[in-house]
Design an enzyme around this catalytic site. Structure first.
Site, PDB file in Angstrom:
ATOM      1  N   GLU A 434       0.806  -1.224   0.000  1.00 14.20           N
ATOM      2  CA  GLU A 434       0.000   0.000   0.000  1.00 14.20           C
ATOM      3  C   GLU A 434       0.837   1.270   0.000  1.00 14.20           C
ATOM      4  O   GLU A 434       0.766   2.078   0.914  1.00 14.20           O
ATOM      5  CB  GLU A 434      -0.973  -0.024   1.190  1.00 14.20           C
ATOM      6  CG  GLU A 434      -1.939  -1.171   1.034  1.00 14.20           C
ATOM      7  CD  GLU A 434      -3.061  -1.210   2.066  1.00 14.20           C
ATOM      8  OE1 GLU A 434      -4.193  -1.516   1.695  1.00 14.20           O
ATOM      9  OE2 GLU A 434      -2.783  -0.944   3.241  1.00 14.20           O
ATOM     10  N   GLU A 504      -4.147 -10.512  -0.277  1.00 14.30           N
ATOM     11  CA  GLU A 504      -5.020 -10.493   0.899  1.00 14.30           C
ATOM     12  C   GLU A 504      -6.424 -10.839   0.428  1.00 14.30           C
ATOM     13  O   GLU A 504      -6.885 -10.312  -0.584  1.00 14.30           O
ATOM     14  CB  GLU A 504      -5.034  -9.113   1.576  1.00 14.30           C
ATOM     15  CG  GLU A 504      -3.699  -8.719   2.157  1.00 14.30           C
ATOM     16  CD  GLU A 504      -3.658  -7.308   2.732  1.00 14.30           C
ATOM     17  OE1 GLU A 504      -4.705  -6.799   3.164  1.00 14.30           O
ATOM     18  OE2 GLU A 504      -2.567  -6.723   2.719  1.00 14.30           O
TER      19      GLU A 504
HETATM   20  C1  GAL Z   1      -5.263  -4.083   3.641  1.00 13.31           C
HETATM   21  C2  GAL Z   1      -3.899  -3.824   4.194  1.00 13.31           C
HETATM   22  C3  GAL Z   1      -3.674  -4.513   5.499  1.00 13.31           C
HETATM   23  C4  GAL Z   1      -4.835  -4.277   6.408  1.00 13.31           C
HETATM   24  C5  GAL Z   1      -6.083  -4.778   5.762  1.00 13.31           C
HETATM   25  C6  GAL Z   1      -7.303  -4.514   6.565  1.00 13.31           C
HETATM   26  O1  GAL Z   1      -5.654  -3.067   2.799  1.00 13.31           O
HETATM   27  O2  GAL Z   1      -2.898  -4.206   3.302  1.00 13.31           O
HETATM   28  O3  GAL Z   1      -2.488  -4.031   6.064  1.00 13.31           O
HETATM   29  O4  GAL Z   1      -4.962  -2.919   6.632  1.00 13.31           O
HETATM   30  O5  GAL Z   1      -6.288  -4.110   4.565  1.00 13.31           O
HETATM   31  O6  GAL Z   1      -7.300  -5.142   7.767  1.00 13.31           O
HETATM   32 MG    MG Z   2      -2.412  -0.015   5.082  1.00 12.78          MG
END
Ligand code: GAL
Ligand code: MG
Length: 974
Positions: A434, A504
C-alpha cells in the site's frame, strides 16, 4: 559539543538510510556470540536532543518500551491508514519520544586481533549507536538487523559503554505506516560477535530441483588486502565440496577482481536429491569454510538448504514444475504481552498451528519477520512471500516518486533480499504494501531482478492498475479483496498474462470468513487462479490491566486462556490506551485470538485444504482423491464414521488407498448402511499416522463427509391437551423464562457494522422492534397468535400456531417481511430457558461454530458441548456461537432432564448466555454478565457472514430476503 549524530537530525532526513552500518548479508548464527539481551539502563526523553540527565530506569531488551513500565508516558497507539501525527513527509512531530538504552560491554580478552561486530536485531524507528560517547552509526528500518564494526572502538579485555538511542518518529515512520500498533524500542535481540579479520562477508546458495548446487562466497579481510592463497570449501551432509577451479580461472582473467574483494564459488550436483517443497520440506546441512592459506579455517558459515525451483510459466506459478495452490495467511510479528517481540518458540507455535489448519504459505505482512521465522518455514514447509518494510499508506502518492525516499526503498528491499536469499521457503519477493506505485518501486525491483533472478517479484500496488499488464514491477497479479467473480472473469477473459494470487482476501475481523469455501471452489476449478493469503493470522489484542489501563506486559503471562482473559484484564484494541486518533477494533482481524486460540473459521480452512477428499459416493463405493501436489497418503490414517439421525454413530477403521497426487480410487463402503436410521452421513476422520514436526500422531487433519441417505419424514401426532399462553400470546412453559418471539436482529458483526448493513438495520428500527399482539385465538387445545412487529419504516406480520402434540408442542410460524426489509440478519424465534440446562447436544453441523456461508468445515453428526463453550468471544462482542444445519437439539441439566427441540428442516440455531442486545451494547467482554439461563435462537433463515469489514460481502444466495418465511419446530420435555 553537539553530538554529530544528533546534529545530523537523521530522523528528518529520508536520504539517510544509514551511516556506518555494515552491508546486509545472509543470516548465519556464529558460534561464540555474546547475547546483550536483558535489562538495560533506560531513559525516555521527550525529544531526541533533550539532555540525558537524571536517574536511569531500566528496560528489557528485546522489547518495546510502549509495553513496559519504563515507557510510562508512551503507550501503544493503533491507526490503520492515517499517520498518528499531522506532519507531512518527511517531517515528524516535535514531541518525539526517544529511548536511551545503555549498558556495559565487556569485551572478552581472547577477542584480541579479531573483528568485532555489534548486531542490533531491530530498532524502531531510528537507531543511533555510540560507544564510550563516540558516534558509531545510524540505521533505519524497524524490521531488519543493523550491524556495526566495533573493532576500532573497543578493546579486547576491556569494558566500554554502549549506548543505543532510539527515536520513535521519523521520516521513516511515513514508510512504516502499516496497519498495526505503533510501538517504539529495541524489539529484537542485540548481540556481539567476533570473526577472524579474514571472513566470509556473505554466502549465496542456489540449490535447484535437479540437484544442482552453487555456493557463491564473498570474502573480505578487515585489515585491507586479502592474503594470497585463501580458499573456501564446503560440507554438504558430510560430503566435502571444494572451490570451483573453473570459476577461479575465469575470475582471475576478469579485470574486475581486486585484491580486497574475494569471490569464490563451489559447484556440485547432488545425485538423487531429496527436493524441498512445502509438503516434504527436505533440508540438507551445508557448512561453508573459508581457509587461511595454511589450510586452517578462518571463518565458518552454516546453512540449512533446500533444493527446489520456482518459476512462472505463462499464468502459472510453479514450484518444482508443479502449479501449487497457495493456501496462505498474512502474518505479523505479534505478541499480546510484548507487542512485537517474538521468540523462536512463539513463531514455531504459530507455524505449527498453521500447518494443522492446512496452510502452506505465509506473506510476511508487511516487513521482514524475525529471522527465525524463515528457518521454521524451511523446516516445517511453507512458501513465503517475503515483504519489504515499506508502507506509506497515508502519503503513498507523494512518496512513491519522491527522490528523497529513493534510497530508502532500494535499501529496504535489497537488504531483505540479501538477508533471506538462501531460504528455500522464500519463493517470492514483495516490494512492500500500500505505497501507490512509482519510480522508487521500479528502482527497487530493478535491483532485485539483477541480484536474484531466481525468484519472482510481486507488488500489489503495481499490478492493481491492470492485472493483465506485462510491464510493471510485479510478476504476479496479487490483488487484495477482489470479488470471486472478478477473479474468475479475469481468468476466463483470455487476457490473463500472469498468475493471479490474492495477497489479501477473506478478511478475518470478528465473526467472519464467510464464503471462503466459495473462493476455493472457484480457485480449484479455474485455471489461472492459484490461491491467496487470508487477512490475517493475529487478532492484535494487547493484554491490558483494566485498573490502570496499562499493558500487562511480560507479567501477564498465564492471565489468559482459550481466547479469554483473567478477571481484571481484557484484550485492548484501538482507543483503549486513551488514544484520540485510532481505528478501534480493526486491529483485531485475525484467524486466531491474541493468545493463538483458533477461531472457528480455521476449521473451515482446514477442510477446504483437505489433502484427501471424498469425491463422491457411487454404488460400488466411496471415491477418494489425493489433493496434494507432491506426496501420497501414507502419512495419514483414517476412521470411517457413520452418523444416523436416530442417534447411532458407527465407526470402522479406514484403509487409505495408495494414491499419487491428483489420483482417485474407489474404496468399498465399510458398513452395511442401516435402512431404518433415517438421514445418514458418512465421515472420514483423517489423522496423522505418525509423529510429525508439527503434529503428534493422531492429530486430526480433515473430516470429509458425504450424505448417504436423506431424511425420513417424521410425523407429529396431535393429542388432547391445551397449550398455555399469557395475555400477550406468549407461550407459558415450565422450562422457559421467556416464550418464543420473532427475532430479526443479531448483534452486528464487524462485517455487518463496517460493511454498512447494520446501520441500515438500525434505520429500519430492527434493533428495537415493538411487538404488539393482534389476536390470540384458542381452538381446542391449539392457540393461534397473530402479532405485529413494528420497526420505524415497516411492520412484520407474524403468526404462531401452537399445537399440543405427542410429548410436547408443535410451534408453526410464519413471518411476512415488508419489501423494505430486503436484507435482514435473521428471521426466527428466540426464547429463554431456566437456569441449569447447561449441556447442548445436537444433530447437525459442528462441533464448532458455523454459519450459512461458513459451514463446509463443520461435519454433520451428533455433537455435544457445555453451553458455556458454545460462544466465541470475538474481541468486540458480536453475534457468535451459531450452529448451522441443525435438525434436532436437547438442552439438559446434569440429571439428563431438560428440553428437546426438533426442527422441520436443518436450520441455524444458537444457544448462549447473552441476548443479542447484551452483545450489541458491549464493547469488551469484561462488560458482559452471562445470564443464568440460555438464550436460544432457532432461525428460519440467517444471513451469511461475508467479509464486508474489508472486502466483499456475502453472496446473494446467503442473504435473507423479504416476503414470507415459514418454519416449525417441536418443543418437548425430556
Ligand atoms: C489491507 C492492508 C492490510 C490491512 C487490511 C485490513 O488493505 O494491506 O495491512 O490494513 O487491509 O485489515
Ligand atoms: Mg495499510
Amino acid at each position: 559539543m553537539t553530538d554529530p549524530l544528533l546534529a545530523l537530525r537523521p530522523w528528518e532526513a529520508p536520504e539517510v538510510a544509514s551511516w556506518g552500518r555494515l552491508a546486509a548479508h545472509a543470516v548465519d548464527r556464529r558460534a561464540g556470540a555474546l547475547s546483550l539481551d536483558g535489562d538495560w539502563r533506560f531513559r525516555l526523553l521527550p525529544v531526541p536532543d533533550a539532555p540525558v540527565g537524571g536517574a536511569w530506569s531500566s528496560a528489557y531488551v528485546p522489547g518495546a518500551w510502549t509495553m513496559q513500565s519504563a515507557g510510562a508516558g508512551d503507550l501503544p497507539q493503533y491507526t490503520n491508514v492515517r499517520m498518528p501525527f499531522p506532519d507531512v513527509p518527511p517531517g515528524s512531530p516535535a514531541a518525539n519520544p526517544t529511548g536511551v538504552y545503555e549498558r556495559e560491554l565487556d569485551i572478552p580478552a581472547d577477542w584480541s586481533g579479531r573483528r568485532i561486530v555489534l548486531q542490533v536485531g531491530a530498532a524502531e524507528s531510528v537507531l543511533l549507536v555510540h560507544v564510550d560517547g563516540r558516534p558509531v552509526g545510524i540505521s533505519k528500518d524497524s524490521h531488519l538487523a543493523a550491524e556495526f564494526d566495533l573493532t576500532n572502538v573497543v578493546r579486547a579485555g576491556e569494558r566500554s559503554v554502549l549506548r543505543l538511542t532510539v527515536v520513535k518518529w521519523s521520516d521513516a515512520s511515513h514508510i512504516e505506516d502499516q496497519d498495526h500498533w505503533w510501538h517504539a524500542g529495541i524489539t529484537r535481540s542485540v548481540l556481539l560477535y567476533a570473526t577472524d579479520p579474514l571472513h566470509l562477508a556473505d554466502v549465496t546458495v542456489r540449490a535447484g530441483y535437479d540437484g544442482g548446487l552453487r555456493v557463491d562466497c564473498r570474502v573480505r579481510d578487515a585489515r585491507g588486502a586479502l592474503p594470497s592463497g585463501w580458499y573456501v570449501s564446503a560440507d554438504l551432509a558430510g560430503q566435502l565440496l571444494s572451490q570451483d577451479a573453473e570459476f577461479d580461472r575465469l575470475n582471475a582473467e576478469d579485470e574486475r577482481v581486486s585484491d580486497f574483494l574475494g569471490e569464490a564459488r563451489i559447484q556440485a550436483t547432488v545425485p538423487e536429491v531429496r527436493t524441498w517443497n512445502a509438503e516434504t520440506p527436505e533440508l540438507y546441512d551445508l557448512t561453508v569454510r573459508l581457509h587461511h592459506p595454511d589450510g586452517t579455517a578462518a571463518d565458518t558459515s552454516r546453512h540449512r538448504i533446500g533444493f527446489r525451483d520456482v518459476e512462472i510459466a505463462g499464468r502459472d506459478l510453479l514450484v518444482n514444475g508443479e502449479r501449487v495452490f497457495i493456501r496462505g495467511v498474512n502474518r505479523h510479528d505479534f505478541h499480546p504481552l510484548t507487542g512485537r517481540t517474538v521468540t523462536s518458540d512463539d513463531m514455531r507455535a504459530d507455524l505449527v498451528l498453521l500447518k494443522r489448519f492446512g496452510f502452506n504459505a505465509i506473506r510476511t505482512s508487511h516487513y521482514p519477520c524475525d529471522p527465525a521465522l524463515y528457518d521454521l518455514a524451511d523446516e516445517l514447509g511453507f512458501y513465503v512471500v517475503d515483504e519489504a518494510d515499506i508502507e506509506s499508506h497515508d502519503h503513498a502518492h507523494e512518496i512513491a516518486d519522491d527522490p528523497r525516499y529513493l534510497n530508502a526503498f532500494v535499501d529496504r528491499v535489497s537488504r531483505m533480499v540479501l538477508r533471506d536469499k538462501n531460504h528455500p521457503s522464500v519463493i517470492v519477493w514483495s516490494l512492500g504494501n500500500e505505497s501507490d506505485y512509482g519510480a522508487n518501486h521500479d528502482a527497487a525491483a530493478g535491483w532485485v531482478r539483477r541480484h536474484d533472478p531466481t525468484r519472482p517479484i510481486q507488488y500489489e500496488g503495481a499490478a492493481k492498475l491492470d492485472w493483465a499488464a506485462t510491464d510493471d514491477a510485479s510478476d504476479i497479479a496479487c490483488p487484495m479483496y477482489a470479488p470471486i467473480e472478478d477473479c474468475v472473469a479475469h481468468a476466463l477473459s483470455g487476457r490473463q498474462t500472469r498468475p493471479l494470487i490474492q495477497c489479501e482476501y477473506s478478511h478475518a475481523m470478528g465473526n467472519s470468513n464467510g464464503t471462503l469455501a466459495d473462493h476455493w471452489a472457484a480457485i480449484e476449478s479455474t485455471p489461472g487462479l492459484q490461491g491467496g493469503f487470508i487477512w490475517e493470522f493475529w487478532d492484535h489484542g494487547i493484554l491490558q490491566r483494566v485498573s490502570d489501563g496499562r499493558p500487562a506486559g511480560r507479567a501477564g503471562a498465564g492471565l489468559y486462556d482459550n481466547g479469554v482473559t483473567a478477571p481484571g484484564h481484557r484484550w485492548a484494541y484501538g482507543g483503549d490506551f486513551g488514544e484520540t486518533i485510532h481505528d478501534g477494533a480493526f486491529v483485531a482481524d485475525g484467524v486466531v485470538f491474541p493468545d493463538r486460540t483458533p477461531k472457528p473459521a480455521l476449521y473451515e480452512h482446514r477442510e477446504i485444504a483437505a489433502p484427501v477428499r471424498i469425491e463422491c459416493y457411487r454404488h460400488e463405493g466411496i471415491v477418494l482423491g489425493n489433493h496434494q501436489h507432491f506426496r501420497g497418503l501414507d502419512w495419514l490414517s483414517g476412521t470411517w464414521e457413520l452418523s444416523l439421525a436416530d442417534g447411532r454413530t458407527l465407526t470402522a477403521p479406514a484403509e487409505l488407498p495408495h494414491l499419487r497426487p491428483g489420483e482417485t480410487a474407489a474404496v468399498p463402503l465399510p458398513f452395511a448402511v442401516p435402512c431404518d436410521g433415517g438421514e445418514t452421513w458418512l465421515t472420514l476422520r483423517v489423522t496423522t499416522a505418525e509423529d510429525l514436526p508439527w503434529a503428534p500422531r493422531g492429530t486430526e487433519v480433515c473430516v470429509p463427509q458425504v450424505r448417504l441417505r436423506g431424511p425420513s419424514v417424521s410425523w407429529n401426532v396431535p393429542v388432547e391437551g391445551a397449550v398455555r399462553v399469557d395475555d400477550e400470546g406468549l407461550l407459558l412453559h415450565p422450562l422457559l423464562t421467556a416464550g418464543p418471539t420473532l427475532s430479526l436482529w443479531r448483534a452486528p458483526t464487524d462485517n455487518d457494522e463496517l460493511g454498512g448493513t447494520a446501520p441500515r438495520w438500525r434505520t429500519w428500527g430492527l434493533d428495537a422492534l415493538v411487538r404488539k399482539a393482534v389476536s390470540v385465538r384458542r381452538d381446542d387445545g391449539r392457540v393461534t397468535v397473530d402479532a405485529e412487529y413494528a420497526g420505524t419504516v415497516g411492520v412484520v406480520r407474524h403468526r404462531q400456531v401452537l399445537t399440543p402434540v405427542e410429548g410436547g408442542i408443535l410451534i408453526a410460524e410464519e413471518a411476512e417481511l415488508p419489501e423494505e426489509f430486503d436484507d435482514v440478519a435473521r428471521v426466527g424465534s428466540v426464547f429463554e430457558t431456566v437456569g441449569g440446562l447447561d449441556l447442548l447436544e445436537w444433530f447437525g453441523r459442528g462441533p464448532w461454530e458455523s454459519y450459512p456461508d461458513r459451514s463446509a468445515g463443520a461435519p454433520v453428526g451428533h455433537h455435544a458441548l457445555p453451553v458455556d463453550e458454545l460462544f466465541t468471544p470475538y474481541l468486540r462482542p458480536q453475534e457468535s456461537g451459531g450452529r448451522h444445519g441443525v435438525r434436532r437439539f436437547t438442552l439438559s441439566a446434569p440429571d439428563a432432564t431438560g428440553l428437546e427441540v426438533e426442527l422441520d428442516e436443518p436450520r441455524q440455531i444458537s444457544v448462549t448466555r447473552f441476548r443479542a442486545e447484551d452483545l450489541t451494547a458491549a464493547t469488551h467482554h469484561d462488560q458482559l454478565a452471562p445470564r443464568p439461563g440460555c438464550v436460544v435462537h432457532v432461525d428460519a433463515a440467517h444471513r451469511g457472514l461475508g467479509t464486508a469489514s474489508c472486502g466483499p460481502d456475502t453472496s446473494a444466495s446467503y442473504l435473507v430476503s423479504p416476503g414470507v418465511h415459514r418454519w416449525s419446530w417441536t418443543l418437548r420435555v425430556h
